[in-house]
Design a protein around this motif. Sequence first.
Motif, short mmCIF file in Angstrom:
data_model
loop_
_atom_site.label_atom_id
_atom_site.label_comp_id
_atom_site.label_asym_id
_atom_site.label_seq_id
_atom_site.Cartn_x
_atom_site.Cartn_y
_atom_site.Cartn_z
N UNK A 71 -51.35 33.12 66.76
CA UNK A 71 -52.44 32.20 66.55
C UNK A 71 -52.39 30.82 65.89
N UNK A 72 -51.25 30.80 64.93
CA UNK A 72 -51.16 29.74 64.09
C UNK A 72 -50.44 28.39 64.67
N UNK A 99 -49.99 22.43 68.07
CA UNK A 99 -50.95 22.76 67.06
C UNK A 99 -50.78 23.75 66.16
N UNK A 114 -52.25 25.69 62.74
CA UNK A 114 -53.54 26.08 62.23
C UNK A 114 -53.48 26.94 60.74
N UNK A 115 -53.80 26.53 60.00
CA UNK A 115 -54.01 27.45 58.50
C UNK A 115 -55.18 27.38 58.13
N UNK A 116 -55.63 28.90 57.86
CA UNK A 116 -56.95 29.25 57.34
C UNK A 116 -56.85 29.49 55.78
N UNK A 169 -61.76 25.87 54.59
CA UNK A 169 -61.65 26.87 55.24
C UNK A 169 -60.39 27.04 56.29
N UNK A 170 -60.39 25.68 56.90
CA UNK A 170 -59.40 25.66 58.03
C UNK A 170 -58.67 24.22 57.97
N UNK A 215 -55.65 21.84 60.21
CA UNK A 215 -55.08 22.19 61.43
C UNK A 215 -54.28 20.83 61.77
N UNK A 250 -52.22 18.31 64.36
CA UNK A 250 -52.17 18.32 66.07
C UNK A 250 -51.36 17.05 66.09
N UNK A 282 -57.18 18.06 61.04
CA UNK A 282 -58.31 18.55 60.94
C UNK A 282 -58.70 19.63 59.85
N UNK A 284 -61.90 21.96 57.98
CA UNK A 284 -63.14 22.38 58.01
C UNK A 284 -63.49 22.61 56.48
N UNK A 337 -68.30 23.24 55.19
CA UNK A 337 -68.91 23.61 56.45
C UNK A 337 -69.21 22.15 57.09
N UNK A 338 -68.10 21.35 57.00
CA UNK A 338 -68.22 20.02 57.69
C UNK A 338 -66.95 19.80 58.43
N UNK A 339 -66.95 19.57 59.84
CA UNK A 339 -65.79 19.01 60.47
C UNK A 339 -65.31 17.86 60.18
N UNK A 372 -56.76 32.69 61.36
CA UNK A 372 -56.58 31.53 62.23
C UNK A 372 -57.26 31.63 63.67
N UNK A 426 -58.32 27.14 67.70
CA UNK A 426 -58.04 28.36 68.48
C UNK A 426 -59.03 28.89 69.63
#
Lengths: 440, 204
Positions: free
Chosen positions: A132-133, A179, A181-183, A189-190, A192, A194, A221, A223, A226-228, B190, B196
């Motif tokens: 998923x990452x 892509x 992604x790391x949470x 929170x996120x 990413x 790309x 990217x 998050x 709570x703002x993208x 993730x 995702x």
Amino acid sequence: MKKTLFALSVYVAGLVLIFFQPAFGQGEYEFDLSEIEKEIEKKPYYIGGFLEFRPVLFGLDRDSAFHKLRFFDQDKGSTLEQYNFGLRLEGGYQKGIASVYFRTDSVLWYDYQGWDGDIDLLEGYLSLKPGPSFTLDAGKKVVQWGKGYAFNAVNFVSRPKDPDDPTEPVEGYYLAVADWIKSFGGHLKTLAFTPVILPVTKSINDKFGKPDHINFAAKLYFLLWDTDLDLLFLTGESRTTRYGLDFARNITANFAVHGEFAWLPGFDKKSIDSEGHLYTEKSDILKYLFGIRYLTTNDMTFIIEYYHNGAGLDGEDADNFYRFVDRAYDTYLSTGNSSELDRAAQLSQGSLSTAKPMRDYLYFRAGWNEPFDILYFTPAVFSIINLNDRSLSITPELLYKPITNLEFRLRGAFLVGGKDTEYGEKLNDYKIELRVRYFF
Amino acid sequence: MIKLLSMILMCLCLSVPVYSDDGNAILKKVDRNLNPDSFEMYRKLINIEPDGSKKEFIMFTVKKGRDQVASVFLSPASEKGRATLRLGENMWLYIPNVGKPIRITSLQSVTGGIFNNADIMRLDYSLIPNKIECFASSGMLIKTLYFKRVQDFGGGIVRPAVIETDSPLHKGYRSIMIFAKMKKKELPDEVFTLNFLSKVESLR
């Protein structure tokens, strides 16, 4: 004490009533769980799409600049009809971490010129997902960036969408995109990243920009609170380097805001003089948009967006173009020579060919989900206003999905604007369109 | 069996906030996790109209913790690939045609019918209520949720396999949500991200 006992008795009686009443007064719904489990069984492949029938009626504006350009030597009356038949086919196959996906559009249409057709590969790519990452895609793919609904200022690696139909797919470019992604816990929170590699040759991605170059773009990217938030750039020799920022945030459960900013230093900005000559000069350009999405208690959604395109034509450029068309048409009427009109048509296919060629636009949409308790029915109205010349389009729309996989959409677009305005000089005054889609 | 009986008893004894002005507030009040912390499941949503005609939707859902939920429609064809993500108070909708997730208001309806987003995205109930009635602030009954067929899904997951909804606003219509193949699944954080969202179906 008596009051408390009474309240407790009423409460318990209510509770018992609720528990023991035939709660399912309309009868038990019978189903076979094993049948459902069969339905949800995963297959490694899938194929689907829709068949479409879309008749369109155009109400022509016989005095407009674009009518003169198109029909200067023929009389087509006051209306034109077009009948479109479409097939969208898409499919995929997955094996382990690898999958392939394609999407094609085949269209056949009949209008005053007879039958014609087209087949486009919108997307076709290979995807590797080791987890998923991380994902890696290569092939023809749409990589849409930006938070805008009708417009985008930071869609650096995709074709512009049509603000009159922003939920329709566009054709992708041949590229490679990863892509990562790391949470996290906490406010961030996120995260990413790309990156994109987009080559341009004379035969691949030739519409993107200058050929024989490899272009690089990336999006970071967050998050955060709570703002993208996105930070973006594109560099390479096919287009001028550009930088972008966008954001989106829910202010309340029924109110969200979004925005985009793009800075394009040294952009080749076009302008038109009254003789129909096109000039290019280097200029630092800013594009931006702000938008809101608001949901009322009775399930109406309002979307409002303001878009500024610093690379667009200003009022003087547009005036010069329309005057040039008028003069070219007068020349044709007096001499029969259409060469100036041909030159104006070429000009219109360049600078004026983008969906919204000028600088400042306001988009407004109001949609009402299932009003008057009519299920699967969504009426809406949207308007695009050219703030520079005060012309506009207004489009009421009815969307109805009465049975599974069948969708009807009826819309009428009405254009309002005086002489030498964008909507006043378009080919038609109005357009009425029915779209029927059967999905499979 | 003892587990089932104890749950039914708990339901009888503890389903206090059955009536309230705000259905969603009730659901929040009764929130206690009977599900595993991280799981996947399938749901079939059936909207039945007064003439008996039906519309059916199948969703694949993954959930982790109390506020990370991602769902994707597997059918019908017209909705396939449409996915939603809830991360706390943030909510996004991905429509395959659009090609990118759009931040939506968390009250936005994703599909038609009597179930709304809150019903579709909420998976946990602290007790297993028999019935929940949702009222508008004016006191008008908006809809009633019926919880049925408490089922042992295995792995310690016991919960209603069916939720039915009807509404006086849509007389003769009813919606049924059937839960299937619910099982524990280790899911990295993730999975519950904007990037995702378009790939949620690949988790199946």
